[in-house]
Design an enzyme around this catalytic site. Sequence first.
Site, PDB file in Angstrom:
ATOM      1  N   LYS A 116       5.687 -20.766 -40.599  1.00  0.00           N
ATOM      2  CA  LYS A 116       5.534 -20.618 -42.049  1.00  0.00           C
ATOM      3  C   LYS A 116       4.774 -19.347 -42.397  1.00  0.00           C
ATOM      4  O   LYS A 116       5.189 -18.554 -43.251  1.00  0.00           O
ATOM      5  CB  LYS A 116       4.841 -21.849 -42.624  1.00  0.00           C
ATOM      6  N   PRO A 137      10.253 -18.656 -46.425  1.00  0.00           N
ATOM      7  CA  PRO A 137       9.133 -19.506 -45.998  1.00  0.00           C
ATOM      8  C   PRO A 137       9.274 -20.926 -46.543  1.00  0.00           C
ATOM      9  O   PRO A 137       9.635 -21.117 -47.718  1.00  0.00           O
ATOM     10  CB  PRO A 137       7.909 -18.813 -46.621  1.00  0.00           C
ATOM     11  N   ASP A 180       7.009 -24.106 -47.198  1.00  0.00           N
ATOM     12  CA  ASP A 180       5.718 -24.792 -47.263  1.00  0.00           C
ATOM     13  C   ASP A 180       5.956 -26.198 -47.815  1.00  0.00           C
ATOM     14  O   ASP A 180       7.093 -26.661 -47.906  1.00  0.00           O
ATOM     15  CB  ASP A 180       4.728 -23.996 -48.118  1.00  0.00           C
TER      16      ASP A 180
END
Length: 270
Positions: free
Chosen positions: A213, A230, A232
């Site tokens: 990440k 990314p 998250d």
Amino acid sequence: MIIENSNFILEHIASSGQCFRMNKIKEAEFSVIAGGKVLLLKQLEEQKVLLSCSEKDFKEFWKDYFDLDYDYEGIVGGLVTGEDEFLKKAAAYGYGLRILKQELFETLITFIISQRKSIPAIKRCVEELCQRFGERKTDTAANMVYYTFPSPESLGKAGKEALREAGLGYRDEYVRQTALAVAKGDIDLDCLKTLSYEEALKELMKLPGVGIKVANCVALYGLHQIDAFPVDVWIDRILKDIYSNKFDVTIYNGYAGIVQQYMFYYIRSL
């Protein structure tokens, strides 16, 4: 100086979670510290922004930092008029968001710090780090005293206790060891800029505290690999709840990171 751009909304950029040193001063007015410089910005109209810098500084640094030559209008327009209902709403809501071209070492350290922290907490931690280990400067145009982001050498020499006092918590050793690796040349950050997205991720994940990440965040915000995506907790929630884990990121090859940024900004508003 005043610039005009059809996709440059300061409020959205400052609140997007990609940069931790762009702060709201008051309504429509912001400051940003980057590249050892400070800039004050004011949103005059949707397409007009007042900058405290000279035209020379704008051309030499800030224009590229805000990536103002990139055509966001075409991408965002395509999302707004597309068939994906969630992305239509996200793009309309976050219109004006841009992916900044941030300094690579700063991006690397700040996203190591960002793990398991809220955005306000990250901002406080980063500012404390800058005041303790950065260089104090005064900008007469902005009438402001500020601190630069610390150098790899400065953070590498910092003691573990001093770093922890800055609010890093368990991340203190990750930050120190990564800074040392950069200072000693164990990793060449400039070399990362020449690698492919996949190669850059592999090199970044060799560093302490850098998982997939954080590596993707560094690729997107520090290397400007706008194909990085990314994931998250917010994006994971979207992929599960909105798309039942069937989101096809390959549809957005070449600008997946921009799509991710609009997704992230929109879901946090909900």
